[in-house]
Design a protein around this motif. Structure first.
Motif, PDB file in Angstrom:
ATOM      1  N   GLU A  82       0.829  -1.199   0.000  1.00  0.00           N
ATOM      2  CA  GLU A  82       0.000   0.000   0.000  1.00  0.00           C
ATOM      3  C   GLU A  82       0.869   1.256   0.000  1.00  0.00           C
ATOM      4  N   LEU A  83       1.961   1.224   0.773  1.00  0.00           N
ATOM      5  CA  LEU A  83       2.860   2.373   0.821  1.00  0.00           C
ATOM      6  C   LEU A  83       3.498   2.623  -0.549  1.00  0.00           C
ATOM      7  N   GLU A  84       3.935   1.571  -1.211  1.00  0.00           N
ATOM      8  CA  GLU A  84       4.541   1.717  -2.540  1.00  0.00           C
ATOM      9  C   GLU A  84       3.527   2.274  -3.535  1.00  0.00           C
ATOM     10  N   SER A  85       2.273   1.880  -3.397  1.00  0.00           N
ATOM     11  CA  SER A  85       1.230   2.397  -4.286  1.00  0.00           C
ATOM     12  C   SER A  85       1.031   3.897  -4.060  1.00  0.00           C
ATOM     13  N   ILE A  86       1.046   4.322  -2.807  1.00  0.00           N
ATOM     14  CA  ILE A  86       0.894   5.748  -2.491  1.00  0.00           C
ATOM     15  C   ILE A  86       2.060   6.556  -3.070  1.00  0.00           C
ATOM     16  N   ILE A  87       3.276   6.023  -2.934  1.00  0.00           N
ATOM     17  CA  ILE A  87       4.458   6.731  -3.445  1.00  0.00           C
ATOM     18  C   ILE A  87       4.401   6.839  -4.965  1.00  0.00           C
ATOM     19  N   ARG A  88       3.929   5.798  -5.643  1.00  0.00           N
ATOM     20  CA  ARG A  88       3.797   5.853  -7.100  1.00  0.00           C
ATOM     21  C   ARG A  88       2.798   6.929  -7.517  1.00  0.00           C
ATOM     22  N   GLU A  89       1.703   7.007  -6.793  1.00  0.00           N
ATOM     23  CA  GLU A  89       0.697   8.019  -7.116  1.00  0.00           C
ATOM     24  C   GLU A  89       1.250   9.427  -6.892  1.00  0.00           C
ATOM     25  N   LEU A  90       2.011   9.603  -5.851  1.00  0.00           N
ATOM     26  CA  LEU A  90       2.624  10.915  -5.600  1.00  0.00           C
ATOM     27  C   LEU A  90       3.646  11.274  -6.680  1.00  0.00           C
ATOM     28  N   ASN A  91       4.381  10.271  -7.148  1.00  0.00           N
ATOM     29  CA  ASN A  91       5.335  10.511  -8.234  1.00  0.00           C
ATOM     30  C   ASN A  91       4.610  10.959  -9.509  1.00  0.00           C
ATOM     31  N   ASN A  92       3.470  10.353  -9.770  1.00  0.00           N
ATOM     32  CA  ASN A  92       2.689  10.764 -10.945  1.00  0.00           C
ATOM     33  C   ASN A  92       2.209  12.215 -10.807  1.00  0.00           C
ATOM     34  N   ILE A  93       1.774  12.550  -9.574  1.00  0.00           N
ATOM     35  CA  ILE A  93       1.328  13.931  -9.342  1.00  0.00           C
ATOM     36  C   ILE A  93       2.495  14.901  -9.494  1.00  0.00           C
ATOM     37  N   GLU A  94       3.657  14.477  -9.019  1.00  0.00           N
ATOM     38  CA  GLU A  94       4.841  15.341  -9.104  1.00  0.00           C
ATOM     39  C   GLU A  94       5.177  15.697 -10.552  1.00  0.00           C
ATOM     40  N   HIS A  95       4.995  14.751 -11.447  1.00  0.00           N
ATOM     41  CA  HIS A  95       5.287  15.002 -12.858  1.00  0.00           C
ATOM     42  C   HIS A  95       4.121  15.668 -13.589  1.00  0.00           C
ATOM     43  N   GLU A  96       2.938  15.573 -13.044  1.00  0.00           N
ATOM     44  CA  GLU A  96       1.752  16.066 -13.739  1.00  0.00           C
ATOM     45  C   GLU A  96       1.427  17.525 -13.419  1.00  0.00           C
ATOM     46  N   TYR A  97       1.407  17.883 -12.156  1.00  0.00           N
ATOM     47  CA  TYR A  97       0.868  19.209 -11.823  1.00  0.00           C
ATOM     48  C   TYR A  97       1.712  20.387 -12.342  1.00  0.00           C
ATOM     49  N   PRO A  98       3.085  20.289 -12.494  1.00  0.00           N
ATOM     50  CA  PRO A  98       3.825  21.455 -13.028  1.00  0.00           C
ATOM     51  C   PRO A  98       3.411  21.829 -14.446  1.00  0.00           C
ATOM     52  N   GLN A  99       2.855  20.884 -15.199  1.00  0.00           N
ATOM     53  CA  GLN A  99       2.462  21.178 -16.569  1.00  0.00           C
ATOM     54  C   GLN A  99       1.282  22.150 -16.644  1.00  0.00           C
ATOM     55  N   HIS A 100       0.611  22.359 -15.521  1.00  0.00           N
ATOM     56  CA  HIS A 100      -0.555  23.244 -15.499  1.00  0.00           C
ATOM     57  C   HIS A 100      -0.224  24.611 -14.883  1.00  0.00           C
ATOM     58  N   GLU A 101       1.061  24.833 -14.647  1.00  0.00           N
ATOM     59  CA  GLU A 101       1.444  26.100 -14.025  1.00  0.00           C
ATOM     60  C   GLU A 101       1.159  27.287 -14.955  1.00  0.00           C
ATOM     61  N   ALA A 102       1.389  27.081 -16.239  1.00  0.00           N
ATOM     62  CA  ALA A 102       1.190  28.180 -17.198  1.00  0.00           C
ATOM     63  C   ALA A 102      -0.258  28.605 -17.301  1.00  0.00           C
ATOM     64  N   SER A 103      -1.171  27.679 -17.074  1.00  0.00           N
ATOM     65  CA  SER A 103      -2.603  27.992 -17.209  1.00  0.00           C
ATOM     66  C   SER A 103      -3.225  28.415 -15.883  1.00  0.00           C
ATOM     67  N   ALA A 104      -2.401  28.541 -14.862  1.00  0.00           N
ATOM     68  CA  ALA A 104      -2.943  28.916 -13.548  1.00  0.00           C
ATOM     69  C   ALA A 104      -3.469  30.335 -13.579  1.00  0.00           C
ATOM     70  N   SER A 105      -4.628  30.554 -12.953  1.00  0.00           N
ATOM     71  CA  SER A 105      -5.244  31.872 -12.889  1.00  0.00           C
ATOM     72  C   SER A 105      -6.178  31.910 -11.684  1.00  0.00           C
ATOM     73  N   GLU A 106      -6.883  33.019 -11.561  1.00  0.00           N
ATOM     74  CA  GLU A 106      -7.817  33.151 -10.453  1.00  0.00           C
ATOM     75  C   GLU A 106      -8.965  32.155 -10.576  1.00  0.00           C
ATOM     76  N   THR A 107      -9.314  31.854 -11.804  1.00  0.00           N
ATOM     77  CA  THR A 107     -10.421  30.908 -12.031  1.00  0.00           C
ATOM     78  C   THR A 107      -9.935  29.467 -12.166  1.00  0.00           C
ATOM     79  N   ASP A 108      -8.710  29.268 -12.560  1.00  0.00           N
ATOM     80  CA  ASP A 108      -8.149  27.912 -12.708  1.00  0.00           C
ATOM     81  C   ASP A 108      -7.087  27.710 -11.628  1.00  0.00           C
ATOM     82  N   ARG A 109      -7.527  27.084 -10.536  1.00  0.00           N
ATOM     83  CA  ARG A 109      -6.634  26.918  -9.379  1.00  0.00           C
ATOM     84  C   ARG A 109      -6.105  25.502  -9.278  1.00  0.00           C
TER      85      ARG A 109
END
Length: 262
Positions: A82-109
């Motif tokens: 279960e711990l390894e599964s959580i770490i894998r999911e966090l790794n996916n988030i780590e690579h995914e969320y920076p790609q949305h930094e450019a589109s960040a705005s008051e309406t897109d949080r």
């Protein structure tokens, strides 16, 4: 106990036992004999000996091992997975969320929310990882403390054995308590029955003595005549004559008949 049972064999003089032996104590039973008609197990004997020095030993044992009772059903392999599964999911988030930094705005949080979530979750996952590592180290330390080799695939096996022994031990203590309670009840019943028997013997009425009177003798003579029992009739007639003569003599003695006559 094992050294006594194995005396004279290659298994004697042991300095310790494996935890697996704890689960076999209930299977080692005494031999039934005239002197010991009730069969008992080594586990029940041990529980009785422990309760003799501390009556609530099973309650104290259950209290001390309450953490083992809660943890014995857990699987270290499942927790690690279960711990390894959580770490894998966090790794996916780590690579995914920076790609949305450019589109960040008051309406897109999305970027801001996921960035904060990842930061907080990473800290929690790191704490959880250290806790799991400490758990595995503790399980191996427990095995070494008990003189056993840790099992890499199932390090928590000792918890299951200890909990199973605690459950069996507590049950043996309760069995002994019920047996002792039943023995006392039977003993009290036997004493009460003996007391009742003694009172009955005291109250017993002695048999009435049969007193033969002239009236009875006459009735017996008449009965013998009707049945044709002449020998019995003669015997009863002599008995009646002797009784009458005896009463006459007693009457004379009481009234001084001979002295008055002279």
């Amino acid at each position: 106990c094992g050294n006594v049972l194995n005396s004279g064999t290659a298994r004697a003089d042991a300095h310790g036992v494996e935890s697996e032996v704890l689960l076999k104590l209930g299977e080692t039973k005494s031999t039934v004999s005239e002197e010991y008609p009730q069969q008992t197990s080594l586990l029940h004997y041990m529980a009785k000996a422990a309760a003799a020095t501390q009556p609530d030993v099973h309650k104290q044992l259950k209290h001390e091992l309450r953490a083992v009772e809660e943890a014995h059903g857990l699987s270290s392999e499942g927790i690690t997975s279960e711990l390894e599964s959580i770490i894998r999911e966090l790794n996916n988030i780590e690579h995914e969320y920076p790609q949305h930094e450019a589109s960040a705005s008051e309406t897109d949080r999305f970027f801001v929310i996921m960035r904060d979530f990842y930061a907080d979750s990473s800290i929690q996952a790191e704490k959880l990882k250290r806790a799991v590592e400490e758990m595995l180290i503790s399980l191996k330390g427990l095995a070494r403390y008990l003189g056993e080799l840790p099992q890499a695939s199932e390090p928590e096996y000792l918890l299951a054995r200890i909990n199973a022994f605690a459950v069996s031990f507590c049950k043996a203590c309760r069995d002994n308590e019920r047996a002792e309670h039943l023995r006392k009840k039977q003993e009290q019943a036997a004493k009460a029955q003996a007391a009742r028997a003694g009172k009955s013997a005291v109250r017993a009425v002695p048999p009435k003595k049969t007193v033969t009177t002239s009236k009875h003798v006459m009735s017996n003579i008449q009965g013998s005549l009707r049945r044709g029992e002449f020998d019995m009739m003669l015997k009863l007639q002599r008995q009646l004559t002797a009784e009458v003569a005896s009463k006459i003599s007693q009457r004379r003695a009481d009234t001084n008949y001979d002295s008055l006559k002279s």
